[in-house]
Design an enzyme around this catalytic site. Structure first.
Site: not given
Lengths: 263, 1018
Positions: B370, B711, B715
């Site tokens: 990410d 997070d 996801d």
């Protein structure tokens, strides 16, 4: 899978090339050859620590065991008077067992010793001097000697003989210079009743000190173990009778719970 | 998985369907909900609606709905029942073999007992011991697993939430779990949205949808219906997102698992859990060992039967062979080793939820990371300034410690004033002792950045603002695209008002006629405008958000002190201002990340950035952290350099690629594979959660072990799908943490690298542990084979074997887990999932056929020594087995003519067991030492560096001594007091093992890649 067995592109057989296989074979030949040599060497070194005529340690044999003849499965002597075959093999075995005890053979090979004391034969400086053994004549077993005995050690008449011998232990001075004898009794009270009378040969089940010590089979070639014969005169038929024999000697413990055959 | 995929897409597509579904389910009263929602702008129902708004639901109706729909909370993912977990431990791995062994034991006893009432109980004991072993190791493994799961559950914090709801026409605060469909709720800035709600009215409301959609920008919310897709429309707020500012009144339309977030969360639990690589490896290993055990067992069963052994005896041999072959303690050891590493990793901020994930990280070959929060600091920070025709770089490190740009220019003085004054953000009170960068701020991200920036440089901003009293203000809005405020100056002699303005640079420039350079106002001409545009493009090209700043001193005669400013009428000039400068902001990378990315590179791990952010920003961050290295170009870069069209560039000339979600949408899975395989450096931008899943699957098709960081709730499917999902401990949502295998407590990418290092080390060390454990199996197995074929008295008993496997060998094999790495493990490629096995052929062959065999020979030497010195020379022992084991033979003759009773022989046999045991033990010490390294010499590694190894050796010796001398009198254990000198008989063999292994390692180091290396390096 076929490719695995023989892969024509890479010339691989079972996943390896010929050279690789050759290396492997060579390697294992050398490696295992070396290991064998190494093991042989260490074994040889180890055997050098062991003497030929006496074992290094005898700590497991502090108490010699007692054993009976005829030797049968589970040590049950089953005798059916009318059925010859049931005791015939016992008789055969006993004949064979007692053969070395024949008076003629004993007289030829062994010395007559002074009873009542150990027959010690020190090396007197001569290393590993061959030892002589004392005579134990078959006739000493009296009615159980089986010589000229139509009753076949009493098996055909229901008065069987059982021979008791003490296990050989090298350099063991049994009885610690005192007389010793074997006694037998029924294991429990009812056994004693069923057992009836018995006679022992030699009288009282005595074992003479002159048969000790034992010097090992290599140098004490013609050693004949002393025996005690027990003849059961009127055993109650068709009943299993447990008989317990023990040796009464000063240095033989007979009360080991785990090993019933010691002493 | 193939069945699951379409459902995941359906989240995006079927959003409207959800509402339809609710409508259908909700009965008459709510059937109109959707229409209501769609037609509301027609205001047909306005009156009715207003009524409802004030009344709310009645509490009885609410209770009914609550009973029907259940509480408004996400059902936690289904847990495997504890008992199932426990039973799994009981039958997993080698346990099945041991169960079979135990039942064979009892069966053997049963058969024997039926024919002979006085059959010995040995087999019953052995069977029971085997079962005990299984249960004991099962409980142990279960306990270890439960313990590591507990760390996780204690980590979760459930904060009960309150929601402000209108019921029975009264405002009430109730726990948000009790919300039902149709409730009218009020939410204000800072609150979490308690359910999916449709906005009825709002005031300046913005929500943070980042956990759901990945958009880091705050999203405005109003009652307008703007899009068919509920995720896009502006009048729906989602459960678990946060309202940043403003207030909303809204109607609950979905609760609990029926919310969008509930959908995603439940999909995540639907994504199958892949087996971890280490689980596969251990399974592979169990198969090998079980295969060897069973085939040798059966082979010798057949041999025994054909050698006229009784079937019953043959079965007992079979059990002995199985027990000798199965490393009973190994699986427990592996568990302990893994949990030790997990603990070590937890100290380094990697919390491992699933023990096996410890190793997975080590075999990771692709990390899909990410951007926000993991690679970056997750806060806007001033990165560049442009004034006096110059670009200045601001310090973006975590603490802003040294700002080095030139602050002497008078332009800076003006600019800093604008920055300070034209800003509505404020520090929350009561944080005097908190470092500036950590202070909490009320205000949006860019204003916060500016506030902190000026606070660091200028000192107390609040004080400055106080001195320059604000008289009027126009806040930022999307139509104006600027923000303006008018202040008194702090110079008491200067009675002019100062108007300051900031906003989108092009808008600001439009309003200016002059530009300040070195404190002087110059007319804005072509060349300065051009300079402005170059700077603007350059900063924009860095992916930074650029703001323009300008000011104007209002002439005192036109605007006297008493002048009333009216922001609606705009009774003041907003053109012909003086342009002062530009300032650009970015969410800067964490300072540790570039280093970590380099480490990943050298460790052969591909780092892919997957973000929902804009491609330019993504690329800029990727470049600054090294995901796209300094000298590699994308197709677009090449095109620009050569001034040709993008289509003309040979795609594969570029090393790096930036792929957007839009492009990804049109690609087939083959094309995705192509991209993943051909580009070394990839950035995916503007991706949706579903595309994240596609990317992960693509990577897995390349046989890669994929780690995914994330997070947000969005996801969680990708986290679950990944071989190892890494959730963020601070920023992560609960759903993400639930789906992940690991949690980074500090949200820092660099921690992943530490994890990789630990994971690789543990893989190497497990290899050593297994090699160590397998070795003695041959030494335990050979006695049975020799016993059957050559007929020696049994050299080692089954119980004795168990004492080695579960007694003396346990601590040493765990000690190997503390071994340091032999070389820089971060400089080699990640292991190939299918080629680099934990237990490979060289390992098995070397352990079994080399060291194992040497060990067996050494142990036999001790055995023969004991027998020979007691009177049975080796020659006498051959084929003695039958006579030896007859209970009624009480005058067995030894090599010297002595006669042995059965018990005397049994005692000697036990002494033999003990001797063999000691032989193995002594050589296992040598084995332990050689296993410290696989390639380096022991002396390179350092004999004493790993102290735990010596603890292991000591434990081995102590346990051996206790068994022999302490428990020597307990017959059931068949240990005897062994003469002291027998402990040293196997020492030459032990030394031989050490020397041989040193030679092996020497050749491996001397001739890398040779035949020897290939066959001897495990």
């Amino acid at each position: 899978w076929k490719e695995f067995v023989w892969n024509p592109r890479t010339h691989q057989f079972m996943g390896r090339t010929g050279t690789s296989w050759a290396f492997i074979l060579l390697f294992y030949l050398v490696f295992y050859g070396f290991l064998t040599a190494m093991f042989t060497l260490t074994m040889w070194v180890m055997l050098q620590t062991v003497s030929d005529h006496t074992p290094k340690y005898q700590d497991r044999l502090a108490t010699p065991g007692l054993m009976i003849r005829p030797k049968t499965e589970n040590l049950d002597v089953i005798v059916n008077v009318s059925d010859t075959e049931s005791w015939d093999q016992h008789v055969q075995k006993l004949n064979k067992f007692l053969e070395p005890y024949n008076d003629s053979i004993q007289a030829q090979k062994n010395d007559v010793c002074r009873p009542g004391r150990y027959y010690e034969q020190p090396d007197n400086g001569v290393l590993n001097y061959p030892k002589r053994a004392c005579q134990f004549n078959r006739t000493q077993l009296g009615n159980c000697s089986g010589i000229g005995d139509p009753t076949h050690y009493g098996y055909s008449t229901g008065q069987p003989c059982v021979f008791i011998k003490m296990n050989r232990v090298i350099n063991f001075y049994a009885g610690a210079n005192q007389t010793m004898n074997v006694t037998c009794a029924g294991k429990r009270d009812e056994d004693a009743e069923n057992l009836g009378n018995f006679v022992m040969f030699p009288a009282n089940g005595n074992i003479d000190l002159m048969y000790f010590p034992y010097y090992g089979k290599k140098f004490h070639v013609n050693y004949t173990q002393p025996l005690v014969a027990v003849k059961f005169l009127n055993v109650t038929p068709n009943v299993e009778v447990n008989v317990e024999c023990r040796i009464n000697a000063a240095n033989i413990a007979t009360d080991d719970e785990r090993d019933k055959f010691a002493g | 998985m193939s069945q699951q995929t379409p459902e995941i897409y359906s989240v995006e597509l079927s959003g409207t369907k959800d509402i339809v579904k609710t409508d259908k389910g909700d009965g008459k009263k709510y059937r109109g909900l959707k229409n209501n929602c769609l037609e509301r702008k027609k205001k047909n129902h306005k009156e009715e609606f207003q009524k409802e708004l004030h009344l709310g639901l009645s509490s009885t109706r609410a209770a009914e709905l609550l009973a029907r729909d259940g509480p408004n909370s996400l059902t936690p993912p289904k847990q495997t029942p504890e008992i199932v977990k426990f039973l799994k431990q009981m039958v997993g791995g080698f346990s099945v073999l041991l169960w079979v062994g135990a039942f064979l034991c009892w069966m053997a006893f049963g058969i024997e007992y039926s024919s002979n009432k006085s059959a010995s109980l040995n087999n019953v004991y052995l069977g029971s011991v085997l079962v005990l072993v299984v249960i004991f190791t099962g409980i142990f493994a279960y306990y270890q697993e439960a313990k590591s799961t507990n760390i996780m559950s204690s980590f979760k914090k459930m904060i009960p939430q309150q929601a402000l709801v209108i019921r029975d026409s009264e405002k009430k605060s109730i726990p948000s779990e009790q919300l039902v469909v149709g409730d009218i709720v009020e939410v204000k800035g800072g609150d979490q949205i308690p359910a999916d709600i449709r906005v009825l009215s709002s005031q300046g409301c913005r929500v943070d949808n980042s956990s759901l959609t990945g958009e880091s920008e705050p999203q405005p919310r109003s009652s307008e219906f703007t899009h068919e897709n509920p995720l896009e429309t502006k009048n729906i707020c989602f459960y678990s997102t946060t309202c940043l500012e403003g207030t909303i009144t809204g109607m609950v339309i979905n609760t609990g698992d029926r919310t969008i977030i509930g959908h995603i969360a439940s999909l995540a639990s639907g994504v199958g859990n892949e087996k971890t690589p280490i689980a596969i490896e251990i399974e592979h290993f169990v198969h090998i060992v079980a295969g060897v055990a069973v085939s040798i067992g059966i082979l010798f069963f057949i041999i025994a039967v054909s050698m006229n052994y009784r079937v019953l005896d043959s079965i007992i041999f079979l059990i002995g062979i199985i027990v000798a072959n199965v490393p009973e303690g190994l699986l427990a050891t592996v568990t302990v080793t893994l949990s030790l590493t997990a603990k070590r990793m937890a100290k380094k901020n990697c919390l491992v939820k699933n023990l096996e994930a410890v190793e997975t990280l080590g075999s990771t070959s692709i990390i899909c990371s990410d951007k926000t929060g993991t690679l970056t600091q997750n806060r806007m920070t001033v990165a560049h300034l442009w004034f006096d025709n110059q670009i200045f770089v601001a310090d973006t490190s975590e603490n802003h410690s040294n700002q080095v740009f030139d602050q002497s220019s008078r332009t800076w003085a003006s600019l800093s004033k604008i920055i300070t004054l034209c800003n509505r953000a404020e520090f929350k009170p009561g944080q005097e002792n908190v470092p500036i960068m950590k202070k909490a701020v009320i205000g949006d991200a860019s204003e916060t950045a500016l506030l902190k920036f000026s606070e660091v440089i200028l000192g107390d901003v609040m004080e400055i603002r106080k001195r320059n009293r604000k008289v009027a203000e126009i806040p930022f809005n999307s139509t104006n695209k600027f923000q303006l405020s008018i202040h008194e100056t702090d110079d008491p002699h200067d009675k002019r008002f100062l108007m300051v303005m900031k906003g989108a640079p092009e808008r600001i420039l439009e309003k200016c006629s002059t530009i300040m350079i070195n404190g002087e106002e110059h007319p804005l001409d072509e060349s300065t405008a051009k300079a402005f545009h170059t700077a603007y493009m350059e900063l924009g090209g860095l992916g930074e958000r650029v703001l323009g700043f300008c000011h104007l001193y209002l002439p005192a005669h036109e605007f006297p002190e008493t002048y009333k400013f009216d922001t609606d009428a705009m009774n003041f000039p907003t053109s012909n201002l003086c342009f002062v400068g530009l300032l650009s902001m970015i969410d800067p990378p964490r300072s540790t990340v570039p280093d970590a990315v380099t480490k990943c590179r050298s460790a052969g791990i591909k780092v892919i950035m997957v973000t929902g952010d804009h491609p330019i920003t993504a690329k800029a961050i990727a470049k600054s952290v090294g995901i796209i290295s300094a000298n590699s170009e994308t197709v677009e870069d090449i095109a620009r350099r050569l001034s040709i069209a993008v289509e003309q560039v040979n795609k594969w000339d570029a090393k790096a690629a930036v792929v957007t979600g839009m492009e990804l949408k049109d690609m087939s899975s083959e094309q995705v594979d192509e991209i993943l395989a051909n580009y070394q450096e990839i950035v995916f931008a503007r991706t949706s959660p579903q595309q994240k899943l596609i990317i992960v699957e693509g990577c897995q098709r390349q046989d890669a072990v994929v780690a995914v960081t994330g997070d947000g709730v969005n996801d969680s499917p990708a986290l679950k799908k990944a071989d190892i999902g890494v959730a963020m401990g601070i920023a992560g949502s609960d759903a993400a943490k639930n789906a992940a295998d690991m949690v980074l407590l500090d949200d820092n990418f660099a921690s992943i690298v530490t994890g990789v290092e630990e994971g690789r080390l543990i893989f190497d060390n497990l290899k050593k542990t297994i090699a160590y454990t397998l070795t003695k199996n041959i030494a335990e197995l050979c006695p049975f084979l020799i016993y059957i074929i050559v007929g020696l008295p049994l050299p080692i008993g089954t119980i004795t074997i168990l004492f080695i496997d579960l007694g003396t060998d346990i601590i040493p094999s765990i000690a190997l887990a503390y071994e340091k790495a032999e070389s820089d493990i971060m400089n080699r490629k990640p292991r190939h999932k299918k080629k680099d096995r934990l237990v490979n052929q060289p390992l098995a062959v070397y352990s079994y056929l080399h060291i194992g065999l040497m060990q067996a020979l050494g142990a036999f030497l001790v055995y023969f020594t004991v027998y020979a010195q007691e009177g049975f020379l080796p020659r006498r022992l051959i084929n003695l087995r039958v006579e030896w084991e007859k209970d009624y033979v009480n005058d067995l003759e030894d090599s010297y003519g002595q006669e042995w009773t059965r018990y005397q022989r049994a005692y000697l046999e036990w002494t033999g067991y003990t001797a063999f045991f000691v032989g193995i033990l002594v050589q296992q010490i040598a084995d332990l030492i050689i296993r410290k390294t696989r390639r380096n010499s022991i002396f390179q590694q350092g004999l004493f560096r790993n102290k735990v190894i010596w603890v292991g050796i000591a434990s081995q010796i102590v346990i051996g001594l206790v068994l022999s001398y302490g428990l020597g009198s307990v017959t059931a254990l068949s240990f005897t007091m062994l003469r002291a000198q027998y402990w040293f008989v196997a020492v030459p063999h032990a030394i031989l093992i050490w020397v041989y292994d040193e030679v092996r390692k020497l050749f491996i180091r001397l001739y890398p890649g040779s035949w020897w290396d290939k066959n001897m390096y495990y």
